[in-house]
Design a protein around this motif. Structure first.
Motif, short mmCIF file in Angstrom:
data_model
loop_
_atom_site.label_atom_id
_atom_site.label_comp_id
_atom_site.label_asym_id
_atom_site.label_seq_id
_atom_site.Cartn_x
_atom_site.Cartn_y
_atom_site.Cartn_z
N GLU A 10 1.07 -1.03 -0.13
CA GLU A 10 -0.21 0.01 -0.03
C GLU A 10 0.87 1.16 0.21
OE1 GLU A 10 -3.47 -0.03 0.13
OE2 GLU A 10 -3.25 -2.16 -0.21
N SER A 11 0.34 2.36 -0.36
CA SER A 11 1.03 3.53 -0.19
C SER A 11 1.49 3.94 1.24
CB SER A 11 0.18 4.82 -0.70
OG SER A 11 0.77 5.87 -1.00
N ASN A 12 2.73 4.32 1.13
CA ASN A 12 3.39 5.00 2.34
C ASN A 12 3.78 3.74 3.37
OD1 ASN A 12 3.23 7.62 1.74
ND2 ASN A 12 1.37 7.51 2.29
N ASP A 13 3.98 2.45 2.78
CA ASP A 13 4.27 1.25 3.43
C ASP A 13 5.42 0.52 2.61
OD1 ASP A 13 4.10 -0.66 5.55
OD2 ASP A 13 2.15 -1.30 5.07
N ALA A 14 5.81 -0.62 3.53
CA ALA A 14 6.82 -1.25 2.57
C ALA A 14 6.68 -2.73 3.14
CB ALA A 14 8.30 -0.96 3.34
N LEU A 15 6.88 -3.84 1.99
CA LEU A 15 6.95 -4.95 2.46
C LEU A 15 8.03 -5.75 2.34
CD1 LEU A 15 4.86 -7.79 2.27
CD2 LEU A 15 5.37 -7.68 -0.15
N ILE A 16 8.45 -6.18 3.55
CA ILE A 16 9.85 -6.69 4.08
C ILE A 16 9.75 -8.17 4.09
CG2 ILE A 16 11.77 -6.63 5.61
CD1 ILE A 16 11.29 -3.83 4.75
N THR A 17 10.68 -8.90 3.43
CA THR A 17 10.96 -10.33 3.41
C THR A 17 12.53 -10.55 3.71
OG1 THR A 17 9.46 -10.39 1.49
CG2 THR A 17 10.70 -12.35 1.99
N VAL A 18 12.50 -11.34 4.84
CA VAL A 18 13.75 -11.60 5.40
C VAL A 18 13.86 -13.32 5.24
CG1 VAL A 18 14.03 -9.55 6.69
CG2 VAL A 18 13.08 -11.58 7.77
N LYS A 19 15.32 -13.90 5.02
CA LYS A 19 15.70 -14.96 5.00
C LYS A 19 17.15 -15.08 5.59
CE LYS A 19 16.25 -15.60 0.25
NZ LYS A 19 15.91 -16.29 -0.92
N PRO A 20 17.36 -16.26 6.26
CA PRO A 20 18.94 -16.45 6.59
C PRO A 20 19.74 -16.51 5.39
CG PRO A 20 17.51 -18.04 7.59
CD PRO A 20 16.54 -17.40 6.84
N SER A 21 20.78 -16.06 5.40
CA SER A 21 21.73 -16.05 4.41
C SER A 21 23.26 -16.10 5.04
CB SER A 21 21.75 -14.76 3.87
OG SER A 21 22.59 -14.62 2.76
N GLU A 22 24.18 -16.65 4.34
CA GLU A 22 25.52 -16.75 4.77
C GLU A 22 26.21 -15.19 5.00
OE1 GLU A 22 27.95 -19.48 2.70
OE2 GLU A 22 26.62 -20.90 3.11
N LYS A 23 25.99 -14.26 4.30
CA LYS A 23 26.29 -12.82 4.23
C LYS A 23 25.12 -11.86 4.33
CE LYS A 23 26.84 -12.83 -0.60
NZ LYS A 23 27.77 -12.33 -1.74
N GLN A 24 25.31 -10.66 4.47
CA GLN A 24 24.29 -10.01 4.52
C GLN A 24 23.89 -9.26 2.96
OE1 GLN A 24 24.53 -5.36 5.64
NE2 GLN A 24 23.78 -6.30 7.30
N GLU A 25 22.97 -9.60 2.73
CA GLU A 25 22.27 -9.15 0.99
C GLU A 25 20.96 -8.21 1.30
OE1 GLU A 25 21.35 -12.80 -0.74
OE2 GLU A 25 23.28 -13.74 -0.38
N ILE A 26 21.05 -7.05 0.78
CA ILE A 26 19.98 -6.03 0.77
C ILE A 26 19.64 -5.78 -0.62
CG2 ILE A 26 18.96 -3.89 1.55
CD1 ILE A 26 21.25 -4.19 3.95
#
Length: 84
Positions: A10-26
């Motif tokens: 929706e407007s003014n929001d964010a959909l965040i998805t996280v999962k384990p990883s061997e290094k930081q990925e954004i």
């Protein structure tokens, strides 16, 4: 694989998805990417550092969310990932 999701597209929001990883990925997909991608990335990095979860893969689909919204969505997504 454990995955945590929080937010919406929706407007003014964010959909965040996280999962384990061997290094930081954004990965940031934003309607304001050209103007604010560095700020969004810094909020994500700072939040991950605060909770000692620096090795995660984070997908942020931003629709103009403010910093505190991105942070709260990220924290909730991490909590949901850990509960699975």
């Amino acid at each position: 694989m454990k995955i945590g999701v929080c937010g919406s597209l929706e407007s003014n929001d964010a959909l965040i998805t996280v999962k384990p990883s061997e290094k930081q990925e954004i990965v940031i997909k934003s309607i304001v990417y050209d103007f604010f991608h560095e700020q969004i990335e810094q909020v994500i990095k700072d939040t991950l550092k605060e909770v000692n979860k620096e090795n995660l893969s984070v997908l942020c689909e931003d629709k103009g969310a403010l910093d505190y919204t991105i942070k709260s969505r990220l924290l909730t997504a991490i909590k949901r990932m850990e509960e699975k």
